[in-house]
Design a protein around this motif. Structure first.
Motif, PDB file in Angstrom:
ATOM      1  N   LYS A 122      -3.529  17.710 -10.883  1.00  0.00           N
ATOM      2  CA  LYS A 122      -3.257  16.344  -9.819  1.00  0.00           C
ATOM      3  C   LYS A 122      -1.595  16.488  -9.729  1.00  0.00           C
ATOM      4  O   LYS A 122      -1.165  16.763 -10.751  1.00  0.00           O
ATOM      5  N   ARG A 123      -1.262  15.914  -8.383  1.00  0.00           N
ATOM      6  CA  ARG A 123      -0.096  15.899  -8.349  1.00  0.00           C
ATOM      7  C   ARG A 123       0.323  14.737  -7.498  1.00  0.00           C
ATOM      8  O   ARG A 123      -0.616  13.955  -6.874  1.00  0.00           O
ATOM      9  N   PRO A 124       1.606  14.138  -7.217  1.00  0.00           N
ATOM     10  CA  PRO A 124       1.902  13.078  -6.495  1.00  0.00           C
ATOM     11  C   PRO A 124       1.598  13.467  -5.025  1.00  0.00           C
ATOM     12  O   PRO A 124       1.841  14.525  -4.571  1.00  0.00           O
ATOM     13  N   LEU A 125       1.448  12.508  -4.138  1.00  0.00           N
ATOM     14  CA  LEU A 125       1.358  12.693  -2.827  1.00  0.00           C
ATOM     15  C   LEU A 125       2.566  13.192  -2.061  1.00  0.00           C
ATOM     16  O   LEU A 125       3.611  12.573  -2.522  1.00  0.00           O
ATOM     17  N   LEU A 126       2.578  14.173  -1.201  1.00  0.00           N
ATOM     18  CA  LEU A 126       3.536  14.554  -0.657  1.00  0.00           C
ATOM     19  C   LEU A 126       4.108  13.327   0.571  1.00  0.00           C
ATOM     20  O   LEU A 126       3.103  12.759   1.211  1.00  0.00           O
ATOM     21  N   ASP A 127       5.230  13.434   1.082  1.00  0.00           N
ATOM     22  CA  ASP A 127       5.564  12.559   2.301  1.00  0.00           C
ATOM     23  C   ASP A 127       4.751  12.625   3.462  1.00  0.00           C
ATOM     24  O   ASP A 127       4.213  11.960   4.123  1.00  0.00           O
ATOM     25  N   PHE A 151       0.663  -1.210   0.173  1.00  0.00           N
ATOM     26  CA  PHE A 151      -0.103  -0.027   0.002  1.00  0.00           C
ATOM     27  C   PHE A 151       1.015   1.100  -0.045  1.00  0.00           C
ATOM     28  O   PHE A 151       0.696   2.279  -0.665  1.00  0.00           O
ATOM     29  N   VAL A 152       1.886   1.270   0.718  1.00  0.00           N
ATOM     30  CA  VAL A 152       2.944   2.237   0.797  1.00  0.00           C
ATOM     31  C   VAL A 152       3.521   2.729  -0.646  1.00  0.00           C
ATOM     32  O   VAL A 152       3.424   3.706  -1.070  1.00  0.00           O
ATOM     33  N   HIS A 153       3.940   1.279  -1.305  1.00  0.00           N
ATOM     34  CA  HIS A 153       4.337   1.612  -2.685  1.00  0.00           C
ATOM     35  C   HIS A 153       3.102   2.143  -3.601  1.00  0.00           C
ATOM     36  O   HIS A 153       3.777   3.212  -4.506  1.00  0.00           O
ATOM     37  N   ARG A 155       2.915   5.904  -3.391  1.00  0.00           N
ATOM     38  CA  ARG A 155       3.856   6.855  -4.059  1.00  0.00           C
ATOM     39  C   ARG A 155       3.708   6.934  -5.556  1.00  0.00           C
ATOM     40  O   ARG A 155       4.751   7.482  -6.396  1.00  0.00           O
ATOM     41  N   THR A 156       2.858   6.193  -6.035  1.00  0.00           N
ATOM     42  CA  THR A 156       2.558   6.118  -7.547  1.00  0.00           C
ATOM     43  C   THR A 156       1.285   6.889  -7.860  1.00  0.00           C
ATOM     44  O   THR A 156       1.295   7.238  -9.017  1.00  0.00           O
ATOM     45  N   ILE A 157       0.433   7.160  -7.071  1.00  0.00           N
ATOM     46  CA  ILE A 157      -0.779   7.796  -7.512  1.00  0.00           C
ATOM     47  C   ILE A 157      -0.612   9.370  -7.529  1.00  0.00           C
ATOM     48  O   ILE A 157       0.126   9.889  -6.813  1.00  0.00           O
ATOM     49  N   LYS A 158      -1.588   9.979  -8.099  1.00  0.00           N
ATOM     50  CA  LYS A 158      -1.607  11.412  -8.308  1.00  0.00           C
ATOM     51  C   LYS A 158      -3.135  11.894  -7.695  1.00  0.00           C
ATOM     52  O   LYS A 158      -4.079  11.203  -7.939  1.00  0.00           O
TER      53      LYS A 158
END
Length: 270
Positions: free
Chosen positions: A150-155, A131-133, A136-139
């Motif tokens: 849309k943008r990638p999720l921040l940490d 799920f963590v991986h 890191r791939t979705i926007k």
């Protein structure tokens, strides 16, 4: 005949109403409860199986809640129960509940897209790592609007999502939706050690900016924004803030004095 008897003693044992059987390299326990035959899987350790058999037998004799009596539920159903608990029992703010729903819906979407374990009893640490991986791939749209870029999720966002999922599975453990010996799959990720490398910068008002902002407020806005600023509250927290009746006049006087002081103090520019 004697050799067969010795072989049976190595592969089976009985403690009261509970029988242990070795199948391959795994021990299983067999017992009856309320007329139903139960056969939980324990593991390869015979001593652990004997200890568990003794515990179950003791609970059968005393008619207490058995360690394997748990109710697996679908994770989307778990989300509904958890959010209802926050709304009806804990009385969390609507904004807080919306954030929790948005965060945990990422897990529901992951399960639907990847076809992984959909029940609480089947979701393991390995699935949490997958799920963590996935996160890191979705926007996503930063403001949640479907037309926003849309943008990638921040940490920081990923960490918040995982913390919400950990809390939701913590609720599942307390409500017996996981096996008694199952750990919270999100606790094993050691979330506190996840670094925040790309967090969005936070802009804070300077004292002069605070004064100008409050001066621009009307009589209705001023006490609200002043309370938020002085108490460090979120809007949702302020709407749930309860104060005793006798403090209302004192609160009004204090806000009036603060209003007067702010509006009459000159702004000093460097």
């Amino acid at each position: 005949m004697k050799q067969s008897s010795k072989q049976n003693r190595k592969t089976t044992f009985r403690i009261g109403k509970v029988r242990g059987d070795l199948r391959g390299k795994i021990w299983y326990l067999t017992y009856h409860e309320n007329g139903k035959r139960l056969r939980p899987k324990i593991g390869p350790d015979k001593e652990q199986a004997r200890q568990m058999a003794a515990r179950i037998n003791s609970q059968l004799e005393s008619h207490t809640h058995l360690v394997f009596n748990f109710e697996p539920v679908h994770i989307d159903d778990l989300q509904t129960r958890w959010l209802n608990h926050h709304e009806q029992v804990l009385r969390s703010s609507l904004q807080t509940i919306r954030r929790y729903r948005a965060a945990t819906t990422h897990l529901i979407n992951f399960i639907a897209q990847k076809g992984v374990a959909s029940k609480t009893s089947l979701f393991q640490v390995g699935h949490a790592e997958e799920f963590v991986h996935y996160l890191r791939t979705i926007k996503v749209a930063p403001n949640g609007h479907e037309n926003s870029q849309k943008r990638p999720l921040l940490d920081k966002g990923i960490k918040y999502i995982l913390q919400c999922c950990r809390s939701m599975f913590g609720y599942a453990i307390k409500r017996w939706h996981l096996s008694p010996y199952a750990e919270n799959p999100f606790s094993s990720l050691d979330l506190d050690r996840i670094p925040i490398e790309n967090a969005k910068a936070v802009a804070i008002f300077s004292p002069d900016q605070e004064k100008k902002f409050l001066e621009a407020c009307d009589d209705w806005q001023f006490p609200i924004f002043l309370t938020l600023m002085l108490a460090g509250l979120r809007p949702g927290e302020l709407t749930h803030l309860l104060l005793p009746d006798e403090s209302r006049s004192e609160r009004g006087n204090a806000l009036h004095q603060a209003d007067k002081a702010i509006r009459t103090t000159p702004v000093h520019h460097p």
